[in-house]
Enzyme design. Structure first.
Site, short mmCIF file in Angstrom:
data_model
loop_
_atom_site.label_atom_id
_atom_site.label_comp_id
_atom_site.label_asym_id
_atom_site.label_seq_id
_atom_site.Cartn_x
_atom_site.Cartn_y
_atom_site.Cartn_z
N CYS A 94 -23.00 9.74 7.47
CA CYS A 94 -21.66 10.27 7.80
C CYS A 94 -20.93 10.74 6.55
CB CYS A 94 -20.86 9.18 8.52
SG CYS A 94 -19.13 9.58 8.79
N CYS A 97 -17.26 9.55 6.21
CA CYS A 97 -17.22 8.12 5.86
C CYS A 97 -17.25 7.94 4.34
CB CYS A 97 -18.41 7.38 6.48
SG CYS A 97 -18.46 7.39 8.28
#
Length: 324
Positions: A94, A97
């Site tokens: 991700c 993230c």
């Protein structure tokens, strides 16, 4: 309403005092205190959270911890009875993230133990992700007293992330960091409580307040007397405000003091949700000192009811939305 004088009983006053005392007697069973005590006992082996240089990330007591399904109970649920815990749900693949996580880790270190960042790899812990109803990542969820109180999804700027954790801490502990030592005695068998409980049984709130205050003079951190005293003081304020407080507050929506008196009356007569909703509304539509006065009073009322009460958990969510 003035306290009834000896020898000149006022039946209506006695009935109202008895009603207040009966409501308080249920609260003084202190289920919330017991719940906090049990959670603290389970977490006792772990040191208080600290962001000091001697406590590297991931070590016991760190303000940043990696959490798995096996450690979720102790690192998140139990710890949340000491300080708020912010869950950072992420995955290696991700990209957003990788933008948000370093920001949260830096803020946790700056927090000095006032809150804990618990990092959860959703790929390695799919049951946690499912149980937390993660729809997308990065997902951030705040836990307090074992309950979800606030959340957001997606990477946000550092300024907004800082505001999120600042308001979370203010709405929960106010920034207090738990001490390293926890007492093992929950205080529920203290014989000094007998005088206060006897006063409650006869509806004498003034005597009950004096008895609890006497205990706190010699033991300021007594686990029962502090909460019980706040409850008695609330009921006395509710008694003094009377039902006219509601009409006065409705007639002056901009008067924060009138709104707090009305909230005291509502809570003292059992309308917990009504008291909380009134003050959350004040927080939502005010600013500056007025907003802070309403927020402080609402947090005080949370402490009267008990942080583990589901009505408090729900109201904390609404407070976070009003502030953030």
């Amino acid at each position: 309403m003035q306290p009834t004088r000896p020898g000149r009983p006022d039946p209506r006053a006695q009935a109202q005092q008895a009603q207040l005392a009966a409501s308080l007697a249920g609260a003084v069973d202190l289920a919330a205190v017991k719940a906090r005590s049990e959670a603290a006992a389970r977490a006792q082996a772990a040191p208080p959270p600290s962001a000091g240089a001697a406590t590297p990330a991931g070590a016991p007591g760190s303000a940043v911890v990696d959490v798995t399904e096996a450690t979720f109970q102790t690192e998140v649920l139990d710890r949340s009875f000491q300080v708020p815990v912010v869950l950072d749900l992420w995955a290696e693949w991700c990209g957003p993230c990788k933008q948000l996580s370093p920001v949260l880790e830096r803020l946790a270190a700056e927090g000095g133990g006032s809150w804990v960042l618990a990092k959860v790899d959703v790929d390695a812990n799919p049951a946690l992700a499912q149980g937390l109803r993660v729809q997308g990542i990065p997902a951030v969820k705040a836990v307090w007293q074992g309950q979800l109180v606030a959340e957001f999804t997606g990477a946000i700027p550092e300024e907004q992330a800082r505001q999120f954790v600042t308001e979370l801490v203010r709405a929960t502990t106010g920034g207090a960091v738990p001490g390293a030592e926890e007492g093992e005695d929950d205080g529920l068998e203290d014989p000094r409580l007998d005088a206060a409980e006897a006063a409650l049984e006869r509806g004498d709130l003034e005597a009950a307040e004096a008895a609890y205050a006497t205990i706190l003079e010699t033991e300021p951190d007594h686990p029962v007397a502090g909460l019980a005293l706040r409850q008695v003081q609330l009921f006395r304020r509710a008694d003094a405000a009377g039902p006219d407080a509601l009409a006065a507050a409705d007639a002056a929506p901009g008067d924060v003091a009138a709104q707090t008196r009305a909230a005291d009356f509502l809570l003292g007569t059992g309308d917990v949700e009504g008291a909380f909703t009134r003050l959350v509304d004040v927080v939502r539509r005010t600013a500056g000192e007025d907003r802070e006065q309403a927020r402080r009073h609402l947090v005080e009322l949370f402490g009267v009811v008990g942080d583990a009460d589901p009505r408090v958990v729900a109201a904390r969510r609404q407070l976070m939305l009003a502030l953030y």
